[in-house]
Design an enzyme around this catalytic site. Structure first.
Site, mmCIF file in Angstrom:
data_model
loop_
_atom_site.group_PDB
_atom_site.id
_atom_site.type_symbol
_atom_site.label_atom_id
_atom_site.label_comp_id
_atom_site.label_asym_id
_atom_site.label_seq_id
_atom_site.Cartn_x
_atom_site.Cartn_y
_atom_site.Cartn_z
ATOM 1 N N HIS A 1 -5.284 -3.608 -3.016
ATOM 2 C CA HIS A 1 -4.916 -2.602 -4.185
ATOM 3 C C HIS A 1 -4.781 -3.332 -5.336
ATOM 4 O O HIS A 1 -4.221 -2.725 -6.176
ATOM 5 C CB HIS A 1 -3.731 -1.860 -3.650
ATOM 6 C CG HIS A 1 -3.708 -0.834 -2.569
ATOM 7 N ND1 HIS A 1 -4.170 0.322 -2.632
ATOM 8 C CD2 HIS A 1 -3.693 -1.156 -1.177
ATOM 9 C CE1 HIS A 1 -4.314 0.821 -1.157
ATOM 10 N NE2 HIS A 1 -3.843 -0.138 -0.614
ATOM 11 N N LYS B 1 -11.870 0.602 -2.449
ATOM 12 C CA LYS B 1 -10.689 1.143 -3.177
ATOM 13 C C LYS B 1 -11.195 1.091 -4.512
ATOM 14 O O LYS B 1 -11.922 2.021 -4.998
ATOM 15 C CB LYS B 1 -9.270 0.382 -2.916
ATOM 16 C CG LYS B 1 -9.197 0.557 -1.505
ATOM 17 C CD LYS B 1 -7.537 0.127 -0.835
ATOM 18 C CE LYS B 1 -7.534 -0.252 0.492
ATOM 19 N NZ LYS B 1 -7.312 0.959 1.253
ATOM 20 N N SER C 1 0.768 -1.222 -0.151
ATOM 21 C CA SER C 1 -0.027 0.205 0.042
ATOM 22 C C SER C 1 0.550 1.287 0.129
ATOM 23 O O SER C 1 0.462 2.321 -0.528
ATOM 24 C CB SER C 1 -1.004 -0.010 1.181
ATOM 25 O OG SER C 1 -0.072 -0.154 2.342
HETATM 26 N N1 PMP Z 1 -5.151 -3.948 3.585
HETATM 27 C C1 PMP Z 1 -4.494 -2.894 2.794
HETATM 28 C C2 PMP Z 1 -3.286 -3.449 1.904
HETATM 29 C C3 PMP Z 1 -4.882 -1.631 2.742
HETATM 30 O O1 PMP Z 1 -4.292 -0.804 1.958
HETATM 31 C C4 PMP Z 1 -6.018 -1.119 3.492
HETATM 32 C C5 PMP Z 1 -6.506 0.150 3.525
HETATM 33 N N2 PMP Z 1 -5.741 1.119 3.529
HETATM 34 C C6 PMP Z 1 -6.660 -2.212 4.249
HETATM 35 C C7 PMP Z 1 -6.479 -3.420 4.152
HETATM 36 C C8 PMP Z 1 -7.812 -1.913 5.026
HETATM 37 O O2 PMP Z 1 -9.150 -1.704 4.239
HETATM 38 P P1 PMP Z 1 -10.271 -0.909 4.863
HETATM 39 O O3 PMP Z 1 -9.887 0.614 4.471
HETATM 40 O O4 PMP Z 1 -11.350 -1.538 3.864
HETATM 41 O O5 PMP Z 1 -10.330 -1.193 6.405
#
Ligand code: PMP
Length: 390
Positions: A211, A243, A183
């Site tokens: 992602h 996303k 991320s």
């Molecule tokens: N996993 C990854 C790799 C993420 O980037 C994110 C969100 N930033 C999440 C999990 C968490 O997802 P959510 O925003 O739906 O809680």
């Protein structure tokens, strides 16, 4: 209480001095769709910070689906999924997601954070061994801690380091945890090697496709499709709806036994209020669009190449995803760059520790199919002049 307030005020002052203080800023969307926002000073900014990779969050089809479901089901689900909060639209979404991914079953969660916590906590026992990439998302790190299993963090994207650790063995079952697309760096996990190691050491790979789904591979099916892997073997996947889907929520996809176990044991599933039905309806509409969005994905990846070619000398981290990071290291420099970009009309936040490792502050740029080539060219110019003076 006074001493507590004193302690945290002093701490806050320290964060400010170190360039680590985080502030919460409201950005008002301009025109209800697209990637333009207005900040508190009334300045219009083009966002290069959103994970809305396919520009679906304002799409008329999603709005229509959400509004229709709102009229039918109301706003909130009103209860946990197992206690009357599950609506037909939730089941329809889960079924459609499973069919899209060629998996037996899907279980919806309130968010990706909750999905990772629930998945790992439900399956991984205290006596098991977890091997996690050093740059995994915080939700996987927290999930690993919550499981109580022994945790080893292998070098980022390095199957050799992972193999060395797996070879050492130990009690219990081995689990490998990795983001599909990281991320904060944007690089893609070495999935073929991770799956080979999982097979070799009788481990299971848990892959966070937050992602990757919608962005990578044919039909937006994520990392597996990107690497054209048809028989992945011991793999369980998690994806988010917040996303590329442009909505909110998340899911875990895999064999039927997995969903049966999660329904029984995943505490973040059992004890959360079901997703608002209108969001499930919007996600269903998003899935239809996302599956067919090959032209948008091609555009998105062309934008990525264009940005890098326009600024070849930039301190880029390697990445084949829409997440493009300029490694500035110093917190102050990252903040200064972000401020300069804002003056030029771009919203592009500085990401600093502890979100990223110490001395690796960066500008995290995310591209979207909603960006035009001229907008990316303008960003590249602004980055060039900001780099020259920051
Ligand atoms: N996993 C990854 C790799 C993420 O980037 C994110 C969100 N930033 C999440 C999990 C968490 O997802 P959510 O925003 O739906 O809680």
């Amino acid at each position: 209480m006074d001493s507590l307030a004193h302690k945290w005020r002093a701490e806050q002052q320290q964060w400010r001095v170190q360039g680590l203080s985080r502030s919460l800023e409201s950005l008002d969307r301009v025109g209800g769709e697209g990637l333009r926002f207005r900040d508190a000073e009334g300045r219009e900014l083009l966002s290069f910070a959103s994970n809305d990779y396919l520009a679906l969050s304002g799409h008329p089809e999603l709005r229509r689906a959400a509004v229709a479901e709102l009229g039918h089901s109301g706003v909130g689900a009103g209860a946990a999924p197992l206690l009357g909060g599950e609506r037909p639209v939730h089941a329809a979404l889960a079924k459609a997601l499973a069919a899209w991914l060629g998996e037996e079953a899907v279980l919806l969660f309130g968010s990706g954070y909750l999905a990772n916590l629930g998945l790992v906590q439900a399956l991984v026992g205290r006596k098991d061994r977890l091997y996690a990439d050093r740059l995994n998302h915080a939700s996987l790190v927290d999930a690993a801690r919550l499981s109580g299993a022994s945790l080893q963090r292998y070098r980022h994207g390095d199957p050799e380091d992972l193999a060395r650790r797996l070879r050492q063995g130990g009690g219990g079952r081995a689990w490998i945890l990795s983001d599909g697309v990281f991320s904060m760096d944007g690089d893609i996990a070495p999935l073929p090697e991770l799956l080979d190691l999982a097979r070799q050491y009788d481990a299971v790979l848990i892959l966070d496709e937050a992602h990757a789904f919608g962005v990578l591979g044919e039909g937006g099916r994520g990392s597996l499709a990107h690497f054209a892997i048809e028989q992945p073997g011991p793999l369980l996947r998690m994806g988010t709806l917040g996303k590329a889907f442009g909505v909110y929520g998340a899911f875990v996809a895999g064999p039927q036994w997995l969903v049966d176990v999660l329904r029984q044991r995943a505490r973040s599933f059992i004890y959360h209020t079901a997703l608002p039905p209108a969001l499930a309806a919007a996600s269903l509409a998003a899935l239809t669009l996302l599956r067919g969005a090959e032209a948008e994905r091609r555009h998105l990846h062309a934008l990525r190449r264009r940005l890098r070619e326009a600024l070849p000398q930039g301190p880029w981290l390697p990445s084949e995803s829409p997440i493009q990071a300029l490694l500035l290291r110093d917190n102050g420099r990252a903040l200064a760059m972000s401020a300069r970009l804002r003056e030029a009309g771009f919203y592009c936040p500085a990401v600093r520790p502890p979100t990223v490792p110490a001395h690796s502050a960066r500008l995290r740029i995310t591209l979207s199919a909603g960006h035009g080539t001229a907008e990316v060219d303008a960003l590249a110019l602004a980055l060039q002049s900001a780099l020259a003076v920051s």
